[in-house]
Design an enzyme around this catalytic site. Structure first.
Site, PDB file in Angstrom:
ATOM      1  N   SER A  12      69.295  35.047  58.006  1.00 44.66           N
ATOM      2  CA  SER A  12      67.998  35.501  57.477  1.00 44.66           C
ATOM      3  C   SER A  12      67.701  36.941  57.889  1.00 44.66           C
ATOM      4  CB  SER A  12      66.865  34.557  57.911  1.00 44.66           C
ATOM      5  OG  SER A  12      66.631  34.658  59.293  1.00 44.66           O
ATOM      6  N   ASN A  13      68.163  37.348  59.062  1.00 42.66           N
ATOM      7  CA  ASN A  13      67.969  38.750  59.462  1.00 42.66           C
ATOM      8  C   ASN A  13      68.843  39.673  58.629  1.00 42.66           C
ATOM      9  OD1 ASN A  13      66.084  39.197  61.879  1.00 42.66           O
ATOM     10  ND2 ASN A  13      67.187  37.331  62.407  1.00 42.66           N
ATOM     11  N   LYS A  65      82.542  33.281  73.290  1.00 42.80           N
ATOM     12  CA  LYS A  65      83.148  34.607  73.532  1.00 42.80           C
ATOM     13  C   LYS A  65      84.363  34.746  72.620  1.00 42.80           C
ATOM     14  CE  LYS A  65      86.180  33.064  77.251  1.00 42.80           C
ATOM     15  NZ  LYS A  65      86.668  33.233  78.609  1.00 42.80           N
ATOM     16  N   ILE A  95      79.609  39.984  73.767  1.00 47.71           N
ATOM     17  CA  ILE A  95      80.440  41.139  73.411  1.00 47.71           C
ATOM     18  C   ILE A  95      80.997  41.744  74.704  1.00 47.71           C
ATOM     19  CG2 ILE A  95      80.435  43.400  72.249  1.00 47.71           C
ATOM     20  CD1 ILE A  95      79.718  41.099  70.376  1.00 47.71           C
ATOM     21  N   ASN A 109      71.247  44.483  69.028  1.00 47.94           N
ATOM     22  CA  ASN A 109      71.068  43.034  68.880  1.00 47.94           C
ATOM     23  C   ASN A 109      69.590  42.733  68.706  1.00 47.94           C
ATOM     24  OD1 ASN A 109      71.753  40.180  69.069  1.00 47.94           O
ATOM     25  ND2 ASN A 109      70.903  40.212  71.146  1.00 47.94           N
ATOM     26  N   HIS A 111      66.857  39.733  69.559  1.00 48.38           N
ATOM     27  CA  HIS A 111      66.710  38.534  70.393  1.00 48.38           C
ATOM     28  C   HIS A 111      65.282  37.991  70.210  1.00 48.38           C
ATOM     29  CE1 HIS A 111      67.509  35.782  73.665  1.00 48.38           C
ATOM     30  NE2 HIS A 111      66.287  36.051  74.100  1.00 48.38           N
TER      31      HIS A 111
HETATM   32  C1  GRF Z   1      67.533  35.013  65.273  1.00 46.94           C
HETATM   33  O1  GRF Z   1      66.406  34.332  65.766  1.00 46.94           O
HETATM   34  C2  GRF Z   1      67.986  36.077  66.253  1.00 46.94           C
HETATM   35  O2  GRF Z   1      66.954  36.594  67.028  1.00 46.94           O
HETATM   36  C3  GRF Z   1      68.932  35.312  67.134  1.00 46.94           C
HETATM   37  O3  GRF Z   1      69.597  34.411  66.277  1.00 46.94           O
HETATM   38  C4  GRF Z   1      68.744  34.100  65.175  1.00 46.94           C
HETATM   39  C5  GRF Z   1      69.547  34.341  63.937  1.00 46.94           C
HETATM   40  O4  GRF Z   1      68.917  33.913  62.776  1.00 46.94           O
HETATM   41  N1  GRF Z   1      69.816  36.228  67.831  1.00 46.94           N
HETATM   42  P1  GRF Z   1      69.483  34.354  61.362  1.00 46.94           P
HETATM   43  O5  GRF Z   1      70.954  33.934  61.300  1.00 46.94           O
HETATM   44  O6  GRF Z   1      69.327  35.825  61.240  1.00 46.94           O
HETATM   45  O7  GRF Z   1      68.668  33.584  60.369  1.00 46.94           O
END
Ligand code: GRF
Length: 190
Positions: A12-13, A65, A95, A109, A111
């Site tokens: 989704s990101n 990893k 990583i 990244n 988080h």
């Molecule tokens: C997100 O909540 C991100 O912060 C974390 O993993 C999740 C990934 O979600 N690192 P998506 O695959 O982007 O939907």
């Protein structure tokens, strides 16, 4: 700025970044490839949808990893795509040197917590269980210190009495989808 998106799952990101690009909201960034460590990651399907090459690359036999050999393969693949910025968008693997050395200060990244609080797995669940009245998301540089690099951006999300874990999670994901493209756009014009 040539950007690679690395992920393991839903994507989704990655989708939010690709949409921002479509809407001319990604500064001077171009997405040159989607690289997944899981052949079944829905994220791979974003490739054909957005006209971006998408690949599965073998990470080796471990869960969280790379094998050292495969981490070299990943580094060389990204180098061969002339990548300027590596974006970990839901990439569930630590990583280490081969990639960190090949892309020094070029990996970011996202988080799902207000780092330095709640690093590691399940940032949202950790925040929720701690009972604090706000959570959020953080974009940071990736270093050998997991979730410990310098912050590039952070968005706070309040936890209301009416929230459930699901609604709290949805709000944090929505905040991520705004923050990560914004940080990439900002980095692209530096
Ligand atoms: C997100 O909540 C991100 O912060 C974390 O993993 C999740 C990934 O979600 N690192 P998506 O695959 O982007 O939907």
């Amino acid at each position: 700025m040539r950007v690679a998106l690395l992920g393991s799952g839903r994507g989704s990101n990655a989708e939010a970044i690709l949409r921002a690009k479509q809407n001319n909201q990604l500064g001077r960034a171009d997405i040159v490839g989607i690289f997944c460590d899981n052949p079944h990651a829905p994220m791979i399907k974003l490739g054909p949808r957005f006209g971006v090459p998408a690949f599965y690359l073998d990470p080796g036999p471990f869960k969280t990893k790379f094998s050292p050999e495969q981490e070299h393969v990943w580094a060389n693949t990204l180098l061969s795509h002339k990548v300027d910025l590596v974006v970990l968008a839901g990439f569930m693997r630590v990583i280490k040197a081969p990639l960190l050395d090949a892309f020094k200060n070029k990996i970011i990244n996202i988080h799902p917590s207000l780092l330095p609080a709640f690093p590691g797995l399940d940032g949202i669940g950790q925040t929720w269980r701690a009972g604090v009245n706000e959570g959020g998301c953080t974009v940071h540089w990736v270093t050998a210190d997991v979730d410990g690099g310098h912050h590039l951006g952070q968005t706070k999300v309040s936890r209301e009495n009416s929230d459930t874990l699901e609604t709290f999670m949805d709000k944090i994901h929505a905040a991520e989808h705004i923050l990560l493209p914004k940080v990439i756009a900002e980095l692209s014009v530096l």
